[in-house]
Design a protein around this motif. Structure first.
Motif, mmCIF file in Angstrom:
data_model
loop_
_atom_site.group_PDB
_atom_site.id
_atom_site.type_symbol
_atom_site.label_atom_id
_atom_site.label_comp_id
_atom_site.label_asym_id
_atom_site.label_seq_id
_atom_site.Cartn_x
_atom_site.Cartn_y
_atom_site.Cartn_z
ATOM 1 N N THR A 1 10.265 0.914 -6.305
ATOM 2 C CA THR A 1 10.731 -0.433 -6.613
ATOM 3 C C THR A 1 11.412 -0.458 -7.978
ATOM 4 O O THR A 1 11.066 0.339 -8.854
ATOM 5 N N GLY A 2 12.356 -1.362 -8.124
ATOM 6 C CA GLY A 2 12.999 -1.553 -9.422
ATOM 7 C C GLY A 2 12.177 -2.414 -10.354
ATOM 8 O O GLY A 2 12.324 -2.313 -11.581
ATOM 9 N N ARG A 3 11.318 -3.274 -9.802
ATOM 10 C CA ARG A 3 10.482 -4.163 -10.606
ATOM 11 C C ARG A 3 9.086 -4.214 -10.006
ATOM 12 O O ARG A 3 8.833 -4.987 -9.080
ATOM 13 N N PRO A 4 8.155 -3.404 -10.492
ATOM 14 C CA PRO A 4 6.808 -3.388 -9.909
ATOM 15 C C PRO A 4 6.128 -4.760 -9.827
ATOM 16 O O PRO A 4 5.499 -5.050 -8.791
ATOM 17 N N PRO A 5 6.204 -5.632 -10.852
ATOM 18 C CA PRO A 5 5.534 -6.932 -10.704
ATOM 19 C C PRO A 5 6.081 -7.747 -9.533
ATOM 20 O O PRO A 5 5.319 -8.397 -8.808
ATOM 21 N N ALA A 6 7.404 -7.693 -9.341
ATOM 22 C CA ALA A 6 7.991 -8.437 -8.230
ATOM 23 C C ALA A 6 7.565 -7.853 -6.889
ATOM 24 O O ALA A 6 7.269 -8.587 -5.935
ATOM 25 N N ARG A 7 7.522 -6.517 -6.785
ATOM 26 C CA ARG A 7 7.090 -5.894 -5.533
ATOM 27 C C ARG A 7 5.629 -6.214 -5.240
ATOM 28 O O ARG A 7 5.250 -6.433 -4.076
ATOM 29 N N ALA A 8 4.800 -6.258 -6.274
ATOM 30 C CA ALA A 8 3.390 -6.611 -6.074
ATOM 31 C C ALA A 8 3.268 -8.024 -5.515
ATOM 32 O O ALA A 8 2.437 -8.287 -4.628
ATOM 33 N N ARG B 1 1.546 -9.180 -1.952
ATOM 34 C CA ARG B 1 0.481 -10.183 -1.835
ATOM 35 C C ARG B 1 0.791 -11.161 -0.692
ATOM 36 O O ARG B 1 -0.111 -11.608 0.020
ATOM 37 N N HIS B 2 2.067 -11.474 -0.530
ATOM 38 C CA HIS B 2 2.460 -12.424 0.521
ATOM 39 C C HIS B 2 2.587 -11.739 1.878
ATOM 40 O O HIS B 2 2.376 -12.363 2.915
ATOM 41 N N ALA B 3 2.949 -10.459 1.874
ATOM 42 C CA ALA B 3 3.100 -9.709 3.127
ATOM 43 C C ALA B 3 2.436 -8.345 2.957
ATOM 44 O O ALA B 3 3.110 -7.342 2.702
#
Length: 319
Positions: free
Chosen positions: A86-93, A97-99
């Motif tokens: 991922t380019g942005r781990p917080p966004a991927r996390a 959480r949603h899927a």
């Protein structure tokens, strides 16, 4: 924007690693490798936000999500694991959480470079592919993510990532991530056919230890002898045909570092209970081997007798 968090140094066990623990969240680990600048962070999924508050994990990275439910594989239960980049781990996390990619999620591990920019995109693609293949080959986890199909990766990047993978094989367990640990198997499910133990099969141990050596093994001409001298520790090892054998009379350090891999700690304690490692008379800090014992590798033996995360380079081959 990342929020500063109270991480503090844990134990600077080796010249190669710097280890940090969160002051209020002891289950969150950060491990830096000095030479390559690789950085690994692990946290329970419920504490992933603490880990991802670090500035080093705001940039392109690879990651592994380990599930807290078993996947049935060849009659035994293993942890399901999703590996990605991922380019942005917080966004991927937040997306996970949603899927959720797994029925349950237990632990998050993030791998990046402590360079201010993280991994290059091609490095992330190559590392994801290498981690996916290595974890699937190790067999201790069931990789549930789709294998990446990146093509045309630069040979220089592939070579660099393979060197990183060699470092990650011993760096990840320090960070409490065992996705590349070969031979670590969960207990067989009821009714499943158990695999033979290495001792019974007469093969080198893939994860444990054995005192039962094949007849004539040490009489072979290709036996290599190694010596380790570290302070008061004196040890001799024999390596031949996949076997690594600690010689009787070798010393081991009684103490061990807090971040020692759980499997190694358990093995040390098992050898003490079996009487294979006994205290040197009059010493509380030194053990002696009372019999020859075979272990999976020279690196494994190094950590077993020194009680830390040293590598096999501390041994010297004896002519």
């Amino acid at each position: 924007m990342s929020t500063p968090t109270p991480f503090r140094p844990a134990c600077d066990e080796t010249d190669e690693l710097v280890i940090e623990r969160h002051a209020r969240e002891p289950a969150v680990w950060i491990v830096h490798h000095r030479e390559t600048r690789l950085i690994v962070g692990t946290a329970p999924w419920s504490r992933a936000r603490v880990l991802l508050s670090r500035s080093e994990f705001q940039h392109p990275s690879c990651y592994a999500l380990v599930g807290d439910t078993d996947v049935l594989q060849d009659g035994r239960g293993v942890a399901g694991t999703h590996i990605g980049r991922t380019g942005r781990p917080p966004a991927r996390a937040r997306q996970h959480r949603h899927a959720p990619p797994l029925a349950g999620m237990s632990t998050l591990t993030v791998i990046s470079l402590d360079s201010g920019r993280g991994l290059l995109l091609e490095e992330a693609a190559a590392l994801e592919q290498a981690l996916h293949e290595a974890a699937a080959a190790a067999g201790s986890h069931q990789v549930v993510s789709r294998a990446p199909r990146d093509r045309g990766l630069s040979p220089g990047v592939v070579t660099r990532v393979q060197r990183w993978l060699d470092t990650l094989r011993w760096m990840l367990p320090v960070a409490r991530c065992d996705i590349l640990e070969a031979g670590r198997r969960a207990a067989p499910r009821p009714g499943a056919r158990a695999e033979p133990e290495p001792e019974a099969a007469g093969l080198p141990p893939s994860m444990g230890w054995t005192t039962r050596l094949p007849q004539g093994l040490l009489a072979r001409a290709d036996v290599r002898r190694f010596r380790l001298e570290r302070g008061e520790i004196r040890a001799t090892a024999l390596v031949v045909d996949g076997w690594c054998i600690l010689e009787e009379g070798s010393h081991a350090r009684a103490g061990e570092i807090a971040s020692l891999q759980a499997g190694l700690r358990n093995k040390r304690h098992a050898l003490r209970r079996a009487g294979i490692l006994e205290p040197v008379p009059g010493r509380q800090d030194l053990w002696v081997a009372t019999a020859r014992v075979g272990v999976p590798s020279l690196t494994n033996l190094t950590r077993l007798i020194l009680g830390n995360n040293a590598r096999h380079q501390v041994w010297q081959q004896v002519p």
